[in-house]
Motif scaffolding. Structure first.
Motif, short mmCIF file in Angstrom:
data_model
loop_
_atom_site.label_atom_id
_atom_site.label_comp_id
_atom_site.label_asym_id
_atom_site.label_seq_id
_atom_site.Cartn_x
_atom_site.Cartn_y
_atom_site.Cartn_z
N ASP A 1 71.02 16.76 121.42
CA ASP A 1 72.16 16.42 120.56
C ASP A 1 72.74 17.72 119.98
OD1 ASP A 1 74.03 15.05 119.06
OD2 ASP A 1 72.62 14.36 117.53
N TYR B 1 71.20 18.85 116.62
CA TYR B 1 70.77 17.81 115.68
C TYR B 1 69.46 17.17 116.15
CZ TYR B 1 74.95 18.36 112.88
OH TYR B 1 75.92 18.88 112.05
N HIS C 1 65.36 12.62 111.57
CA HIS C 1 64.69 12.63 112.88
C HIS C 1 64.42 14.06 113.31
CE1 HIS C 1 69.12 12.18 113.23
NE2 HIS C 1 68.99 13.29 113.92
N PHE D 1 74.37 6.27 119.90
CA PHE D 1 75.22 6.81 120.97
C PHE D 1 75.44 5.82 122.11
CE2 PHE D 1 73.11 10.92 119.52
CZ PHE D 1 74.06 11.11 118.54
N PHE E 1 69.20 7.35 116.74
CA PHE E 1 70.15 8.09 117.58
C PHE E 1 69.60 8.12 119.01
CE2 PHE E 1 71.17 8.95 113.26
CZ PHE E 1 72.55 8.90 113.25
N ARG F 1 73.99 20.58 103.74
CA ARG F 1 74.67 19.35 104.15
C ARG F 1 73.56 18.54 104.81
NH1 ARG F 1 75.04 16.67 109.34
NH2 ARG F 1 77.04 15.60 109.47
N ASP G 1 72.08 15.67 106.87
CA ASP G 1 72.49 14.79 107.96
C ASP G 1 72.00 13.35 107.72
OD1 ASP G 1 73.64 14.81 110.76
OD2 ASP G 1 71.63 14.07 111.24
N VAL G 2 72.89 12.38 107.91
CA VAL G 2 72.59 10.95 107.71
C VAL G 2 71.49 10.71 106.66
CG1 VAL G 2 73.57 10.03 109.86
CG2 VAL G 2 71.22 10.85 109.88
N CYS H 1 72.48 3.00 112.07
CA CYS H 1 72.64 4.09 111.10
C CYS H 1 73.80 3.83 110.15
CB CYS H 1 72.82 5.44 111.80
SG CYS H 1 74.33 5.57 112.75
N GLU I 1 75.68 13.59 104.03
CA GLU I 1 76.41 12.81 105.03
C GLU I 1 75.89 11.39 104.90
OE1 GLU I 1 77.51 12.35 109.74
OE2 GLU I 1 75.46 12.55 109.08
N TYR J 1 76.75 8.06 106.09
CA TYR J 1 77.63 7.47 107.10
C TYR J 1 77.63 5.95 106.95
CZ TYR J 1 79.92 7.01 111.63
OH TYR J 1 80.81 6.71 112.64
N HIS K 1 82.89 17.66 113.64
CA HIS K 1 82.42 17.83 115.02
C HIS K 1 82.06 16.51 115.69
CE1 HIS K 1 78.93 17.26 112.58
NE2 HIS K 1 78.18 17.14 113.65
N ASP K 2 82.26 15.39 115.00
CA ASP K 2 81.87 14.08 115.56
C ASP K 2 83.07 13.20 115.90
OD1 ASP K 2 79.15 14.54 115.27
OD2 ASP K 2 79.04 13.61 113.29
N ARG L 1 81.39 13.21 122.26
CA ARG L 1 82.25 13.82 121.23
C ARG L 1 82.67 15.24 121.60
NH1 ARG L 1 77.43 12.58 117.17
NH2 ARG L 1 76.49 13.47 119.05
O1 TEU Z 1 76.24 12.06 112.56
C1 TEU Z 1 75.93 10.76 112.13
C2 TEU Z 1 76.63 9.69 112.79
O2 TEU Z 1 76.41 8.58 112.41
C3 TEU Z 1 77.58 10.02 113.90
O3 TEU Z 1 76.84 10.57 114.94
C4 TEU Z 1 78.29 8.83 114.41
O4 TEU Z 1 77.39 7.84 114.82
C5 TEU Z 1 79.13 9.16 115.59
O5 TEU Z 1 79.70 10.41 115.42
C6 TEU Z 1 80.23 8.15 115.75
O6 TEU Z 1 81.26 8.72 116.48
C7 TEU Z 1 75.31 13.07 112.32
C8 TEU Z 1 75.83 14.35 112.95
O7 TEU Z 1 77.02 14.72 112.34
C9 TEU Z 1 75.97 14.13 114.44
O8 TEU Z 1 76.51 15.25 115.09
C10 TEU Z 1 74.58 13.84 114.98
O9 TEU Z 1 74.68 13.54 116.35
C11 TEU Z 1 73.93 12.68 114.25
O10 TEU Z 1 74.04 12.76 112.84
C12 TEU Z 1 72.45 12.65 114.54
O11 TEU Z 1 71.82 13.74 113.95
#
Ligand code: TEU
Length: 543
Positions: A71, A74, A114, A156, A177, A211, A213-214, A237, A268, A270, A330-331, A401
């Motif tokens: 990833d 990540y 994770h 994903f 993920f 920052r 992540d999730v 998630c 983050e 989400y 970046h997502d 992405r």
């Molecule tokens: O992203 C969290 C997340 O939920 C996104 O991956 C989302 O599901 C996706 O972009 C929907 O288009 C964070 C990071 O920003 C991402 O790059 C990682 O892949 C993800 O966590 C897992 O660590």
């Protein structure tokens, strides 16, 4: 420890991150110092003066830790080391010291939900039912019918469960993920301790914060119940929101605060609503800031932006929670690309679409940098970049992405700062379109470029306290126009954004006689601007 010596003194009542503009660096695609086609820490360090020139205050650097790159970082296999593709710890220390010497703060990504399936913790955990790290991850015995332990969907691949069977012990393990990203079990105290140690490791090195992540996923209901049938197809998630997580976030916050009260924790979170996201600010004792995702997904529409801003203000302000604004990361597809697609759906020709999407990207910059809260820019939006065009064979990201991750074009040479060609000797992803003109060096030399608009906006924000910390009020405006004021003591600014492709006439209340146009998104001479807004034009007016 590296201190940000040169940073402006924060006012006693306002922590630095409230007045700061953050710039997100996705290291693989930022700058490549050793011509291997992948960006690296020395590449970032070499370009710090340009970020300073732009006028941002802080950097958020996406993961650069050891990783098998399932990833693209990540999936971490060592939280306390740098992946050789990016450099080493000495390169990080040099980058941090130089950033601080320039007065730039640096926050880094922390991935607590994770690890990689190649992390030594998981390799040990998976090896037997009784291994030392077994309980660091989430395991379930298979049913007789072979179905996964619950109906959770992985992020994903929405057709795939958030569970895979590990061959060594025949049990399911949880991964919200990719299967290569097993979820840590935060019910296990040793996991909490180990992940807190990771925070300490980087805080001791002098980073200005994280920052995370999730972050909302580090708590789960102990019996892992099914998601209600109605929400099948949404990754778990985006739904995981349980009380125990808040306790865990409070502990993380107090660790961060124990270093000094100027370190920052950005979550983050989400989740689908501002209300849900806001709960992770706690009573001022959880995250300092969380990304405002509903606003990121708002289309170029004054009604939708107005609704999103009203919702943000109404939800965050009563809790004393500080808003953030983000248009791209970046997502997700870059906002210029998103606004472009919206135009194409109306059947425009490509040239008109490109011109209008540039105008929208400029007006969006004014919006992002004048709302009340902390803005996060994503690398390349200051160049007005579109997503890279990625053929199906070029897709490498498990979430597809890749487009928004196209490498930054630095200059007008063949490779634009990257090794030429694509493949083994070229950049890891294709560059975005228009790199011959839309590159850093050429835009810097052009006073009317979007890059110079960002620079002037950032300078204006710095010089105008009302834009940074003034009170916010939405104003009545003609259809299609988003208008608001920022007021501090006697200083008042009106921000007017035309989100239509028609000229709009403004009345006296929005553009009072005698007021001055401080900045126009197209950088035209403001003296000619009286009483109207051009198509997709934004103005900052001093009342
Ligand atoms: O992203 C969290 C997340 O939920 C996104 O991956 C989302 O599901 C996706 O972009 C929907 O288009 C964070 C990071 O920003 C991402 O790059 C990682 O892949 C993800 O966590 C897992 O660590």
């Amino acid at each position: 420890m590296s201190e940000p010596h040169n940073c402006p003194e924060p006012a006693a009542s306002a922590p630095w991150w409230r007045g700061a503009v953050f710039y997100q660096i996705y290291p693989r695609s930022f700058a490549d110092s050793n011509s291997d086609g992948v960006g690296d820490l020395n590449g970032i360090r070499a370009h710090l003066p340009e970020l300073k020139w732009l006028g941002v205050d802080a950097l958020w650097i996406s993961p650069f830790y050891r990783s098998p790159m399932a990833d693209f970082g990540y999936d971490v296999s060592d939280y306390c080391d740098v992946d050789p593709i990016f450099g080493d710890l000495a390169a990080f220390d040099a980058l941090l010291a130089e950033a601080h010497a320039l007065g730039l703060r640096v926050i880094i990504d922390w991935v607590p939900n994770h690890t990689s399936d190649q992390h030594p913790w998981f390799l040990d955990a998976a090896s037997s039912h009784t291994s030392e790290h077994r309980n660091w991850y989430v395991w379930r015995e298979p049913d007789e019918d072979g179905t996964p332990p619950n109906n959770w969907v992985a992020a994903f691949d929405l057709a795939a469960p958030a569970w895979s069977v590990h061959p060594d012990t025949g049990q399911w393990y949880l991964h919200l993920f990719d299967p290569a990203q097993p979820d840590l079990n935060w019910d296990e105290p040793a996991v909490v301790e180990a992940m807190h140690d990771v925070l300490r490791f980087w805080l001791d090195r002098g980073v200005d914060g994280f920052r995370a992540d999730v972050l909302h996923t580090i708590g789960k209901y102990p019996d892992l119940p099914d998601d209600p049938a109605a929400v099948a197809g949404i990754p778990h998630c985006a739904l995981n929101d349980v009380p125990v997580t808040h306790e865990r976030v409070r502990a993380i916050r107090s660790l961060v605060d124990s270093y000094a009260d100027d370190r920052v924790l950005v979550g983050e979170i989400y989740l689908m609503t501002t209300e849900a996201i806001a709960s992770y600010y706690g009573d001022g004792d959880e995250v300092h800031m969380a990304f405002n995702f509903p606003a990121l997904y708002a289309p170029w529409s004054s009604e939708r932006w107005r609704a999103s801003i009203e919702d943000t203000e109404a939800t965050l302000d009563p809790r004393g929670a500080w808003p953030t604004w983000v248009l791209s990361n970046h997502d997700n597809p870059r906002h210029r690309t998103r606004y472009d697609l919206a135009a194409q759906r109306r059947g425009e020709d490509a040239g008109t679409t490109a011109r209008r999407s540039e105008a929208r990207a400029r007006a969006a910059a004014v919006l992002l940098l004048t709302l009340r809260g902390t803005p996060f820019l994503y690398q390349g939006e200051e160049l007005g970049l579109l997503d890279a065009e990625i053929t199906p064979e070029q897709v490498v990201d498990p979430g597809g992405r890749d487009g928004c991750r196209g490498p930054l074009p630095w200059d007008g040479t063949d490779g634009h700062g990257w090794p030429t060609g694509l493949g083994a000797a070229g950049p890891w992803l294709p560059l975005p379109p228009e790199a011959a003109v839309r590159n850093r060096a050429d835009q810097q030399a052009d006073p009317d470029s979007i890059l110079n608009l960002y620079r002037r906006l950032l300078a204006l924000r710095k010089a105008t306290p009302a834009l940074r910390s003034g009170e916010f009020e939405l104003l009545d405006a003609p259809e299609g126009v988003l208008a608001f004021s920022r007021r501090l003591d006697s200083e008042i600014c009106h921000i007017l954004i035309n989100m239509t492709d028609e000229q709009v006439v403004l009345d006296e209340s929005l553009m009072p006689a005698g007021s001055t146009v401080m900045l126009a998104s197209d950088l035209v001479d403001p003296t000619g601007l009286r009483g109207h807004l051009g198509p997709d034009q934004a103005l900052i007016i001093q009342g």
